[in-house]
Design a protein around this motif. Structure first.
Motif, mmCIF file in Angstrom:
data_model
loop_
_atom_site.group_PDB
_atom_site.id
_atom_site.type_symbol
_atom_site.label_atom_id
_atom_site.label_comp_id
_atom_site.label_asym_id
_atom_site.label_seq_id
_atom_site.Cartn_x
_atom_site.Cartn_y
_atom_site.Cartn_z
ATOM 1 N N PRO A 10 0.842 -1.199 0.000
ATOM 2 C CA PRO A 10 0.000 0.000 0.000
ATOM 3 C C PRO A 10 0.876 1.248 0.000
ATOM 4 N N GLY A 11 0.670 2.124 -0.946
ATOM 5 C CA GLY A 11 1.471 3.346 -0.989
ATOM 6 C C GLY A 11 2.826 3.162 -1.628
ATOM 7 N N GLY A 31 3.401 3.035 -4.769
ATOM 8 C CA GLY A 31 3.477 3.825 -6.001
ATOM 9 C C GLY A 31 2.871 3.140 -7.207
ATOM 10 N N GLY A 45 -0.353 3.010 -8.283
ATOM 11 C CA GLY A 45 -1.271 3.889 -9.015
ATOM 12 C C GLY A 45 -0.516 4.983 -9.755
ATOM 13 N N SER A 85 -7.977 -2.342 -8.979
ATOM 14 C CA SER A 85 -8.979 -3.038 -8.158
ATOM 15 C C SER A 85 -9.508 -2.109 -7.067
ATOM 16 N N ARG A 122 -13.802 1.301 -4.790
ATOM 17 C CA ARG A 122 -14.261 2.607 -4.287
ATOM 18 C C ARG A 122 -15.445 3.134 -5.097
ATOM 19 N N GLY A 147 -3.056 -3.610 -8.485
ATOM 20 C CA GLY A 147 -3.533 -3.979 -7.146
ATOM 21 C C GLY A 147 -4.075 -5.389 -7.083
ATOM 22 N N ARG A 176 4.236 7.986 2.809
ATOM 23 C CA ARG A 176 3.479 8.458 1.641
ATOM 24 C C ARG A 176 1.987 8.432 1.900
ATOM 25 N N LEU A 177 1.541 7.375 2.561
ATOM 26 C CA LEU A 177 0.093 7.260 2.785
ATOM 27 C C LEU A 177 -0.386 8.266 3.821
ATOM 28 N N SER A 184 11.143 1.479 -5.912
ATOM 29 C CA SER A 184 10.267 2.646 -5.863
ATOM 30 C C SER A 184 10.584 3.586 -4.698
HETATM 31 P P1 B4P Z 1 -5.562 0.170 -3.405
HETATM 32 O O1 B4P Z 1 -6.533 1.110 -3.968
HETATM 33 O O2 B4P Z 1 -4.868 -0.755 -4.338
HETATM 34 O O3 B4P Z 1 -4.550 1.080 -2.565
HETATM 35 P P2 B4P Z 1 -2.988 1.180 -2.395
HETATM 36 O O4 B4P Z 1 -2.401 -0.182 -2.212
HETATM 37 O O5 B4P Z 1 -2.764 2.166 -1.333
HETATM 38 O O6 B4P Z 1 -2.362 1.763 -3.733
HETATM 39 P P3 B4P Z 1 -2.534 3.147 -4.484
HETATM 40 O O7 B4P Z 1 -2.387 2.776 -5.903
HETATM 41 O O8 B4P Z 1 -3.755 3.859 -4.079
HETATM 42 O O9 B4P Z 1 -1.358 4.093 -3.996
HETATM 43 P P4 B4P Z 1 0.092 4.404 -4.596
HETATM 44 O O10 B4P Z 1 0.943 3.304 -4.113
HETATM 45 O O11 B4P Z 1 0.127 4.628 -6.045
HETATM 46 O O12 B4P Z 1 -6.275 -0.754 -2.310
HETATM 47 C C1 B4P Z 1 -7.061 -0.239 -1.259
HETATM 48 C C2 B4P Z 1 -7.838 -1.357 -0.549
HETATM 49 O O13 B4P Z 1 -8.767 -1.997 -1.460
HETATM 50 C C3 B4P Z 1 -7.048 -2.532 0.003
HETATM 51 O O14 B4P Z 1 -6.509 -2.262 1.283
HETATM 52 C C4 B4P Z 1 -8.112 -3.643 0.040
HETATM 53 O O15 B4P Z 1 -8.953 -3.536 1.152
HETATM 54 C C5 B4P Z 1 -8.935 -3.386 -1.197
HETATM 55 N N1 B4P Z 1 -8.458 -4.165 -2.363
HETATM 56 C C6 B4P Z 1 -7.840 -3.645 -3.457
HETATM 57 N N2 B4P Z 1 -7.517 -4.631 -4.308
HETATM 58 C C7 B4P Z 1 -7.936 -5.795 -3.748
HETATM 59 C C8 B4P Z 1 -7.871 -7.162 -4.136
HETATM 60 N N3 B4P Z 1 -7.279 -7.550 -5.278
HETATM 61 N N4 B4P Z 1 -8.406 -8.114 -3.311
HETATM 62 C C9 B4P Z 1 -8.976 -7.755 -2.168
HETATM 63 N N5 B4P Z 1 -9.061 -6.491 -1.739
HETATM 64 C C10 B4P Z 1 -8.541 -5.512 -2.505
HETATM 65 O O16 B4P Z 1 0.507 5.808 -4.024
HETATM 66 C C11 B4P Z 1 0.398 6.206 -2.700
HETATM 67 C C12 B4P Z 1 0.894 7.642 -2.478
HETATM 68 O O17 B4P Z 1 2.313 7.722 -2.630
HETATM 69 C C13 B4P Z 1 0.340 8.683 -3.436
HETATM 70 O O18 B4P Z 1 -0.065 9.801 -2.687
HETATM 71 C C14 B4P Z 1 1.484 9.068 -4.344
HETATM 72 O O19 B4P Z 1 1.463 10.411 -4.756
HETATM 73 C C15 B4P Z 1 2.701 8.797 -3.479
HETATM 74 N N6 B4P Z 1 3.834 8.326 -4.271
HETATM 75 C C16 B4P Z 1 3.799 7.325 -5.168
HETATM 76 N N7 B4P Z 1 5.000 7.104 -5.718
HETATM 77 C C17 B4P Z 1 5.860 8.005 -5.127
HETATM 78 C C18 B4P Z 1 7.277 8.279 -5.255
HETATM 79 N N8 B4P Z 1 8.037 7.600 -6.106
HETATM 80 N N9 B4P Z 1 7.798 9.242 -4.483
HETATM 81 C C19 B4P Z 1 7.031 9.949 -3.630
HETATM 82 N N10 B4P Z 1 5.698 9.747 -3.470
HETATM 83 C C20 B4P Z 1 5.115 8.776 -4.209
#
Ligand code: B4P
Length: 199
Positions: free
Chosen positions: A21-22, A24, A26, A43, A48, A98, A132-133, A179
């Protein structure tokens, strides 16, 4: 017609994007879409959307996401499959963001939809992901971007998703990117990987 589309899906290029989670996922998927034009399906976004619809099922999903738990696979897989069928005619490949978060999710997907060509693993440390989160939580309005949820999401990741990474590594499908760096630098590595796949 549905049969035809399912057949097409089986022959489509599929890339799984996994990571904590977090990490990167997305963020990188947006860049990949810009450069390579794949169809991006997250996903988490699909879930959502269901929550926003206000359905009873959405309420249940929201609770599970807030707890940092995985929701039932039948729901996620079904949503992904329907979204893929809808886009298959215009798509030149799918980025599945995801998913899978459990080895069984991957196996079910392969049985019902098709096999991934590669699995992109977006790798960052727990401290980085948490930071990040927490930062995103200041503005995201997401029910799961708070300290308690993040802790549980990290636990779920290590318990359920780490085995996914080992599973695809054994099949030589895993491509890992570091990442910990700025998004553009991370993307440079991803570009090289995807250029190779496209050859
Ligand atoms: P997701 O929506 O997949 O959430 P996430 O893991 O946090 O990833 P996301 O893509 O949003 O964030 P990112 O890392 O890009 O899942 C949420 C929930 O849904 C899960 O907990 C679960 O309950 C459910 N779910 C989803 N898929 C499922 C499945 N297959 N089966 C069952 N349940 C499921 O980025 C995060 C932040 O970091 C951002 O603000 C971004 O700006 C920053 N960031 C990214 N890259 C960076 C970098 N290189 N440097 C600095 N900041 C960075």
């Amino acid at each position: 017609e549905r049969e035809e589309k399912l057949k097409k899906l089986e022959d489509s290029k599929i890339i799984f994007v996994v990571g904590g989670p977090g990490s990167g996922k997305g963020t990188q998927c947006e860049k990949i879409v810009e450069k390579f034009g794949f169809t991006h399906l997250s996903s988490g976004d699909l879930l959502r959307d269901e929550v926003k619809s206000g359905s009873e099922r959405g309420e249940m999903l929201n609770e599970m996401m807030q707890k940092g738990e995985l929701v039932p696979n039948e729901i996620v897989l079904d949503m992904l499959k329907e979204a893929m069928i809808e886009k298959v005619d215009e798509s030149n490949g799918f980025l599945i963001d995801g998913y899978p978060r459990k080895v069984e999710q991957g196996l079910e997907f392969e049985k019902k939809i098709g096999e991934p060509e590669i699995v992109l693993f977006v790798d960052a440390s727990d401290e980085t992901m948490k930071e990040r989160l927490m930062k995103r939580g200041e503005t995201s309005g997401r029910v799961d971007d708070n300290e308690d949820s993040i802790k549980n999401r990290l636990d779920t990741f290590h318990q359920a998703t780490q085995p996914v990474i080992d599973h695809y590594d054994k099949q030589n499908k895993l491509k890992k990117v570091d990442s910990e760096r700025a998004p553009d630098l991370v993307f440079e590595d991803i570009e090289k990987i995807l250029n190779d796949v496209n050859k």
